[in-house]
Scaffold this motif. Sequence first.
Motif, PDB file in Angstrom:
ATOM      1  N   LEU A  15      40.586  33.084  52.507  1.00 29.82           N
ATOM      2  CA  LEU A  15      41.193  33.334  51.211  1.00 29.82           C
ATOM      3  C   LEU A  15      40.964  32.165  50.263  1.00 29.82           C
ATOM      4  O   LEU A  15      40.699  32.355  49.082  1.00 29.82           O
ATOM      5  N   VAL A  19      39.069  32.564  46.655  1.00 32.17           N
ATOM      6  CA  VAL A  19      39.663  32.270  45.365  1.00 32.17           C
ATOM      7  C   VAL A  19      38.826  31.272  44.582  1.00 32.17           C
ATOM      8  O   VAL A  19      38.520  31.458  43.407  1.00 32.17           O
ATOM      9  N   LEU A 229      51.309  33.551  47.714  1.00 36.01           N
ATOM     10  CA  LEU A 229      51.110  34.546  46.672  1.00 36.01           C
ATOM     11  C   LEU A 229      52.186  35.615  46.827  1.00 36.01           C
ATOM     12  O   LEU A 229      52.296  36.237  47.886  1.00 36.01           O
ATOM     13  N   LYS A 257      45.469  34.579  41.515  1.00 41.39           N
ATOM     14  CA  LYS A 257      45.996  35.938  41.439  1.00 41.39           C
ATOM     15  C   LYS A 257      45.169  36.832  42.356  1.00 41.39           C
ATOM     16  O   LYS A 257      44.005  36.555  42.656  1.00 41.39           O
ATOM     17  N   ALA A 258      45.788  37.933  42.784  1.00 42.93           N
ATOM     18  CA  ALA A 258      45.109  38.876  43.665  1.00 42.93           C
ATOM     19  C   ALA A 258      45.629  40.276  43.387  1.00 42.93           C
ATOM     20  O   ALA A 258      46.767  40.461  42.937  1.00 42.93           O
ATOM     21  N   THR A 276      40.525  38.663  44.868  1.00 46.00           N
ATOM     22  CA  THR A 276      41.282  37.462  44.550  1.00 46.00           C
ATOM     23  C   THR A 276      40.391  36.444  43.853  1.00 46.00           C
ATOM     24  O   THR A 276      39.196  36.340  44.141  1.00 46.00           O
ATOM     25  N   TYR A 282      41.072  35.727  36.244  1.00 48.69           N
ATOM     26  CA  TYR A 282      41.543  37.063  36.613  1.00 48.69           C
ATOM     27  C   TYR A 282      41.618  37.953  35.380  1.00 48.69           C
ATOM     28  O   TYR A 282      42.166  37.571  34.345  1.00 48.69           O
TER      29      TYR A 282
END
Length: 423
Positions: A15, A19, A229, A257-258, A276, A282
Amino acid sequence: MRKASVFFFFLGLLLVAAVFGQNYRGTYTLTSEGVTLTLVLDQDAAGRISGTLSSSKGTRFRLEGTIQEGIATGNCSGDSGQSYFEAEFEGSKLIFTLVEVKAGGEGSSRSLEFIRSASGTKPASQASSASGPTQGAVSQPASPKTPAPAPAPSPQAPAAGKRVSDPGLGISFLPPAGWIGQKQGEVFILGSNTYKGFILIQPHSFSNLSQMAQEAGQGIVEEEADIQLLPTAALQAFGSNGLSGEFSGTVQGRQAKAFAIGLISPNGGGVTVLATVEAGSYTNAYPGFVRSIASGLTFAAPQPAGPSDSGLLKYFAGEYYSYSSGSTISGGAGTERSVTLCPDGLFRDSYEFSASGSGWGGAASQGGAARWSIQGDQRRGVIVVTYANGQTKRFSYQVVSKDEGTILFDGVRFAYAGAPKCR
């Protein structure tokens, strides 16, 4: 400690890379004074870089490196020796710098400005280059006498825009236009030449939407990777078998953000599709990509695993232990897990936790016995666990350090604790 909400039980480090990781995957070209250089780069979720540098004059070099703080560095090697390289983006250009060190310790460097091909695919004609550096001309490290073979393309790298089917996971999906996929263990990672961040597609073991909603409401929390998150609003229904939600918070102290959609399969379990990226990049395009994949994703009964590798059963046999502790937004907690892999195929796992989370097996409340099989090699592959009730679960494994005896089981770090206690 709550290790992570199992709604998104993916690799914490994956992750982080998704990101903030720079996406170098693609084909780049540079033409000067009648010579064309072609740079082909591949990138995995752990930030490793591989590829080739070739020229229209017939010379080819292999590249191996890593990405650190957004800059790719490594070695450029051929039959005549090797050089050091660095690569980083400046706007739409990739600045590729070659550094050669002579026998006396003197060094020389040259920076080349490559442009990424719009298609992101390898050109039909790809020969490679020649002579040493000449001021004002396209150059490379000293030319090898015989071209080094290019690395074999990954069989798990589906082309953008083409439907991807995985019989082992029992899924089929269509990547959005301009997104290229690669499979790492049980996770598909999609990257784009245009958009930052990544899209992850990973299986989960939930059996109904209520269970999924309960876990998803707790957010995505991975304390060892410094990830937190949380949902920005109530989860929304997605069709008759899914839930969608947006998440916001921090990854290693930086805003991210996701957007994710979790789907339940009629065959049990299901998949999570998650996009993500850092918060500043985003846009509404990311939820659109996730909805596009989820809308077209279909399920089929997973095909039975192939025959297990008896040599790997013996190689990985042992007791493995994992413990994590710390504090969460709801207070202190701890998770203790153990896995026993017996050379005759017996599998046992147990875990204790004081906050919401999941055991490695995912099918037992406090532990249980089952059978295991394995396909792969001594570095990475897949373990298939079959429980007494007939349920099966597939887990990726990756050796972190052979000397230290550490291994990742589905992204959770375990340490080898000795010979297995199988009787």
